[in-house]
Motif scaffolding. Structure first.
Motif, PDB file in Angstrom:
ATOM      1  N   UNK A 205       1.088  -1.235  -0.419  1.00 28.97           N
ATOM      2  CA  UNK A 205       0.151  -0.053   0.350  1.00 28.97           C
ATOM      3  C   UNK A 205       0.773   1.202   0.215  1.00 28.97           C
ATOM      4  N   UNK A 206       1.885   1.731  -1.523  1.00 25.54           N
ATOM      5  CA  UNK A 206       2.331   2.590  -1.524  1.00 25.54           C
ATOM      6  C   UNK A 206       1.936   4.058  -1.166  1.00 25.54           C
ATOM      7  N   UNK A 207       2.663   4.757  -0.595  1.00 24.41           N
ATOM      8  CA  UNK A 207       2.050   5.996   0.101  1.00 24.41           C
ATOM      9  C   UNK A 207       2.327   7.335  -1.277  1.00 24.41           C
ATOM     10  N   UNK A 208       2.024   8.205  -0.941  1.00 22.76           N
ATOM     11  CA  UNK A 208       2.818   9.198  -1.697  1.00 22.76           C
ATOM     12  C   UNK A 208       3.678   9.426  -2.743  1.00 22.76           C
ATOM     13  N   UNK A 209       4.194   9.891  -3.782  1.00 26.25           N
ATOM     14  CA  UNK A 209       5.728   9.406  -4.127  1.00 26.25           C
ATOM     15  C   UNK A 209       6.203  10.998  -3.154  1.00 26.25           C
ATOM     16  N   UNK A 210       6.337  11.861  -2.753  1.00 34.56           N
ATOM     17  CA  UNK A 210       7.149  12.851  -2.012  1.00 34.56           C
ATOM     18  C   UNK A 210       6.362  12.656  -1.341  1.00 34.56           C
ATOM     19  N   UNK A 211       6.352  11.918  -0.213  1.00 36.40           N
ATOM     20  CA  UNK A 211       6.268  11.512   1.232  1.00 36.40           C
ATOM     21  C   UNK A 211       7.019  10.423   1.383  1.00 36.40           C
ATOM     22  N   UNK A 212       7.064   9.650   0.333  1.00 37.12           N
ATOM     23  CA  UNK A 212       8.268   8.509  -0.035  1.00 37.12           C
ATOM     24  C   UNK A 212       9.913   8.861   0.197  1.00 37.12           C
ATOM     25  N   UNK A 213       9.245  10.000  -0.614  1.00 36.31           N
ATOM     26  CA  UNK A 213      10.997   9.913  -1.089  1.00 36.31           C
ATOM     27  C   UNK A 213      11.722  10.988   0.140  1.00 36.31           C
ATOM     28  N   UNK A 214      10.402  11.841   0.972  1.00 39.24           N
ATOM     29  CA  UNK A 214      11.061  12.642   1.910  1.00 39.24           C
ATOM     30  C   UNK A 214      11.336  11.721   3.093  1.00 39.24           C
ATOM     31  N   UNK A 215      11.111  10.665   3.047  1.00 44.61           N
ATOM     32  CA  UNK A 215      12.065   9.532   3.908  1.00 44.61           C
ATOM     33  C   UNK A 215      13.174   9.361   4.135  1.00 44.61           C
ATOM     34  N   UNK A 216      13.742   9.541   2.248  1.00 40.70           N
ATOM     35  CA  UNK A 216      15.349   9.360   2.141  1.00 40.70           C
ATOM     36  C   UNK A 216      16.179  10.175   2.549  1.00 40.70           C
ATOM     37  N   UNK A 217      17.001  10.138   2.606  1.00 34.19           N
ATOM     38  CA  UNK A 217      18.314  11.044   2.198  1.00 34.19           C
ATOM     39  C   UNK A 217      18.477  11.651   1.425  1.00 34.19           C
ATOM     40  N   UNK A 218      18.834  13.229   1.399  1.00 38.45           N
ATOM     41  CA  UNK A 218      18.556  14.344   0.917  1.00 38.45           C
ATOM     42  C   UNK A 218      18.993  13.960  -0.833  1.00 38.45           C
ATOM     43  N   UNK A 219      20.686  13.420  -0.423  1.00 32.02           N
ATOM     44  CA  UNK A 219      21.157  12.864  -1.459  1.00 32.02           C
ATOM     45  C   UNK A 219      20.709  11.701  -2.297  1.00 32.02           C
ATOM     46  N   UNK A 220      19.655  11.257  -2.243  1.00 34.10           N
ATOM     47  CA  UNK A 220      18.893  10.297  -2.969  1.00 34.10           C
ATOM     48  C   UNK A 220      17.670  10.014  -4.007  1.00 34.10           C
ATOM     49  N   UNK A 221      17.221  11.488  -2.675  1.00 31.87           N
ATOM     50  CA  UNK A 221      15.683  12.167  -3.367  1.00 31.87           C
ATOM     51  C   UNK A 221      15.665  12.393  -5.229  1.00 31.87           C
ATOM     52  N   UNK A 222      16.572  13.298  -5.789  1.00 32.05           N
ATOM     53  CA  UNK A 222      16.869  13.404  -6.671  1.00 32.05           C
ATOM     54  C   UNK A 222      16.923  12.335  -7.904  1.00 32.05           C
ATOM     55  N   UNK A 223      18.072  11.541  -7.183  1.00 29.43           N
ATOM     56  CA  UNK A 223      18.008  10.542  -7.723  1.00 29.43           C
ATOM     57  C   UNK A 223      16.989   9.607  -8.688  1.00 29.43           C
ATOM     58  N   UNK A 224      15.992   9.588  -7.619  1.00 31.06           N
ATOM     59  CA  UNK A 224      15.058   8.621  -7.270  1.00 31.06           C
ATOM     60  C   UNK A 224      14.070   8.980  -7.830  1.00 31.06           C
ATOM     61  N   UNK A 225      13.247  10.544  -7.874  1.00 35.93           N
ATOM     62  CA  UNK A 225      12.374  10.682  -7.806  1.00 35.93           C
ATOM     63  C   UNK A 225      11.894  10.791  -9.306  1.00 35.93           C
ATOM     64  N   UNK A 226      12.459  10.540 -10.126  1.00 33.90           N
ATOM     65  CA  UNK A 226      11.975  10.178 -11.570  1.00 33.90           C
ATOM     66  C   UNK A 226      11.338   8.950 -11.726  1.00 33.90           C
ATOM     67  N   UNK A 227      12.571   8.131 -11.499  1.00 35.58           N
ATOM     68  CA  UNK A 227      11.702   6.741 -11.456  1.00 35.58           C
ATOM     69  C   UNK A 227      10.391   6.292 -10.531  1.00 35.58           C
TER      70      UNK A 227
END
Length: 240
Positions: A205-227
């Motif tokens: 039951x995945x949550x909103x993409x932005x919330x999932x990205x926010x839970x990751x370290x800053x350096x990972x977010x930009x790399x994974x956002x599009x995927x």
């Protein structure tokens, strides 16, 4: 990725590349940003984190230049990472690609990936398959039995991602769907011939993409956002 022998390094002023016989480039690392996921499909594979955002144990078949191994070691500090690589020559080059030494969280083994997987039943929250030689995906990593073992190696809510390149994508997807009772999505990699298959156990039951990205370290977010966004769109289209 796994090589069938003959692994060597090619350097340019911008990149360090892992190559095999026939000058087939399997991994490319930026000399200036060695921790970055340089090749698009590696970022797409890690979109699987949207379905399981905080894995405790990660399995990887195919070390290659270690892009995903480095990413997981750096950005997922809660995770233990086990890597199977069948080419000792590839492992010997890990320092060239700045892959961390084995520690309490990381272990790289020189072992046949299919045999190794059978010894890890129910072990992984996230399984990444990126094993190639000069002829493509090895036959032992292409069978129905192997994909059954992939499912068995995952926990009850585990997720796997596989890089499908220069292969019979339809055959691989058919086997994955049989193994995972249809719980498979395919993502085409923009501007590349790679396809990424993502399969899972349970009912995420995945949550909103932005919330999932926010839970990751800053350096990972930009790399994974599009995927993450592409996987979320495919998820919505599929009706899961």
């Amino acid at each position: 990725m796994s090589g069938g022998g003959g692994a060597h390094v090619r350097r340019t002023w911008r990149h360090v590349e892992l190559q095999f016989h026939g000058d087939v480039t399997q991994t490319r690392m930026s000399r200036w940003f060695p921790q970055r996921l340089h090749v698009g499909y590696t970022r797409t594979m890690l979109a699987a984190l949207w379905l399981h955002p905080a894995p405790r144990r990660i399995g990887i078949i195919g070390l290659g230049g270690g892009a995903q191994t480095k990413f997981c070691h750096r950005h997922l500090p809660q995770a233990r990472i086990d890597v199977a690589e069948n080419d000792a020559g590839v492992i010997a080059l890990r320092g060239e690609f700045r892959i961390p030494a084995d520690d309490a969280r990381l272990r790289v083994e020189c072992v046949d990936g299919a045999r190794w997987l059978r010894g890890h039943r129910g072990s992984f929250d996230l399984l990444l398959l990126d094993a190639y030689d000069a002829q493509g995906i090895p036959a032992a990593l292409s069978t129905q039995a192997f994909y059954d073992d992939c499912r068995a190696a995952l926990g009850a809510d585990g997720v796997m991602a596989s890089n499908l390149y220069d292969t019979d994508t339809r055959a691989h997807l058919t086997r994955l769907r049989r193994s995972f009772d249809g719980r498979v999505l395919k993502l085409d990699e923009p501007d590349m011939s790679n396809k990424v298959a993502i399969a899972w156990n349970g009912m995420p039951r995945p949550g909103p993409v932005d919330a999932a990205l926010a839970a990751l370290p800053w350096g990972a977010r930009g790399q994974l956002r599009a995927g993450f966004r592409r996987l979320a769109a495919a998820w919505d289209r599929s009706g899961y």
